[in-house]
Design an enzyme around this catalytic site. Structure first.
Site, short mmCIF file in Angstrom:
data_model
loop_
_atom_site.label_atom_id
_atom_site.label_comp_id
_atom_site.label_asym_id
_atom_site.label_seq_id
_atom_site.Cartn_x
_atom_site.Cartn_y
_atom_site.Cartn_z
N ASP A 260 0.85 -1.20 0.00
CA ASP A 260 0.00 0.00 0.00
C ASP A 260 0.87 1.24 0.00
O ASP A 260 2.10 1.18 0.19
CB ASP A 260 -1.03 0.00 1.14
CG ASP A 260 -0.41 0.17 2.51
OD1 ASP A 260 0.77 0.51 2.61
OD2 ASP A 260 -1.13 -0.05 3.50
N ILE A 261 0.24 2.37 -0.26
CA ILE A 261 0.96 3.64 -0.39
C ILE A 261 1.20 4.22 0.99
O ILE A 261 0.25 4.38 1.79
CB ILE A 261 0.17 4.63 -1.26
CG1 ILE A 261 -0.11 4.01 -2.64
CG2 ILE A 261 0.91 5.95 -1.39
CD1 ILE A 261 -1.02 4.85 -3.51
N GLU A 303 -6.07 2.32 -0.75
CA GLU A 303 -4.71 2.39 -1.30
C GLU A 303 -3.98 1.07 -1.08
O GLU A 303 -2.76 1.02 -1.04
CB GLU A 303 -3.93 3.55 -0.67
CG GLU A 303 -3.45 3.33 0.75
CD GLU A 303 -4.51 3.56 1.84
OE1 GLU A 303 -4.14 3.64 3.01
OE2 GLU A 303 -5.71 3.66 1.51
#
Length: 401
Positions: A260-261, A303
């Protein structure tokens, strides 16, 4: 039933085909293949109208018959053009027009003007080639899950070419003379009957292809994330279940890579949700460059992403994960006149002997992901190497962003 009646019925079937394809075009998602199939119906209708005029006893020269044959070739080309357009290829009407014009001009030659049998000999290789080309294109270009919908038109095109070749062979074997058929002259009656069958079944075949395409498009839309084009959680369950069973059965290695970001909430808060969406698309585009073309890519949350990789060892997947992390870190998003730097945290886990379901692998990959986030972010963690195995009663403490 005599040849004239069959030709009139074929003309009506041609008109029905043209009208049906046109109405489907207006009522559906404007699929351009329907336009070409409607044009094919119009050409066949004109061809059969000329045939009916000639059969009815009107005196017409060889060029008038040549016009009818040119229209028949144009109709066959229309079927091929529709298939090409359906498969996102150029229709190629320029070539089609050239061949039709050549057919019309050739009817001015003494050999063709002398006998309808000679015209059959001339037309057969042209029409058979177009029919076989259409069938081959549909078979080669169709997706496996949609092939059943293509089969009726494929078989029809092959049978159409075969019947014309057999008619030609029958006439040649009898020195251009053949007995009556269904109470009429063999050449005209068999041609009109085959055309009637072709148009009736062809209309249904074209409609079936378009309907199946729309069904598949709706199914894919239900399994695909709109923002990224990656698969969604519903697709994850179906694909992961199937691949897990296959890998278990064959002994093929399988891994989940999750990422994920980092600090995604701060990107949304600072730049707005529009840039946040762009950031998600940017990361998935970069990730696809590193991942293998046949890997299953999923967006599992806002995300959050997961990738199912089969046939690769955990060390291979860890190497891919590191390349993914490096590429994202080195490729900022340019938005609102400035560069938005981003990083991702990645977790990797492999199929183990004690796993009973694919969720076991994904759970361990998630633990590795959150281990990476707890230990500084912008890093790759591999379950069993960076993340110690945990007892069933212990839970991993999660961190946000």
């Amino acid at each position: 039933m005599d040849a004239f009646t069959l030709v009139v019925a074929a003309a009506l079937a041609s008109s029905i085909m043209a009208g049906s394809m046109g109405l489907l075009y207006l009522a559906s998602s404007r699929q351009r293949s329907l336009v070409h199939w409607a044009l094919a119906g119009i050409f066949f209708a004109l061809n059969n109208s000329i045939a009916a005029y000639i059969i009815h006893g009107h005196d017409a020269g060889p060029m008038f018959a040549g016009l009818g044959n040119a229209l028949h070739v144009a109709g066959q080309f229309g079927m091929l053009a529709g298939a090409r357009r359906h498969l996102n290829l150029r229709p190629g009407w320029g070539w089609f027009a050239a061949v039709s014009a050549l057919v019309l001009a050739a009817h001015g030659l003494p050999y063709l003007s002398a006998s309808p049998v000679h015209r059959l000999y001339f037309m057969t290789p042209i029409v058979v080639t177009i029919s076989v080309a259409t069938a081959w294109l549909l078979w080669r270009g169709s997706e496996r899950e949609a092939r059943a919908a293509y089969l009726p038109l494929i078989v029809l095109e092959l049978l159409s070419g075969l019947q014309m070749a057999l008619r030609c062979a029958a006439m040649a074997a009898n020195d251009g003379h053949a007995p009556s058929f269904l109470g009429g002259q063999f050449l005209l009656t068999t041609g009109a009957l085959s055309m009637l069958v072709f148009l009736s079944v062809g209309t249904m075949g074209c409609a079936l292809i378009v309907t199946q395409q729309q069904t598949l498009a709706l199914r894919r839309a239900s399994l695909t994330d709109v923002l990224t084009g990656w698969l969604n959680r519903r697709a994850l369950h179906d694909i992961a279940t199937r691949e897990f069973r296959r890998c278990r059965r064959t002994g093929t290695p399988a891994c989940f890579l999750t990422f994920d970001i980092d600090h995604f909430k701060s990107i949304n808060d600072r730049y707005g949700h529009g840039v946040g969406d762009a950031a998600i698309r940017h990361v998935t585009t970069l990730s696809a460059r590193v991942l293998r073309g046949y890997d299953a890519l999923f967006r599992t949350g806002g995300e959050e992403f997961a990738v199912l990789l089969t046939g690769a060892t955990v060390d291979d997947v860890a190497h891919i994960a590191e390349r993914l992390r490096e590429l994202v870190a080195q490729s900022p998003l340019h938005a609102q006149g400035q560069a938005v730097a981003m990083t991702v945290s990645v977790g990797v886990a492999a199929l183990e002997a004690g796993d009973h379901k694919w969720e076991d692998i994904l759970r361990r990959a998630d633990e590795a992901l959150y281990h990476a986030k707890q230990h500084g972010r912008d890093r790759v963690s591999v379950y069993g190497r960076d993340v110690p195995e945990r007892g069933p009663g212990r839970r991993l403490q999660l961190v946000g962003g």
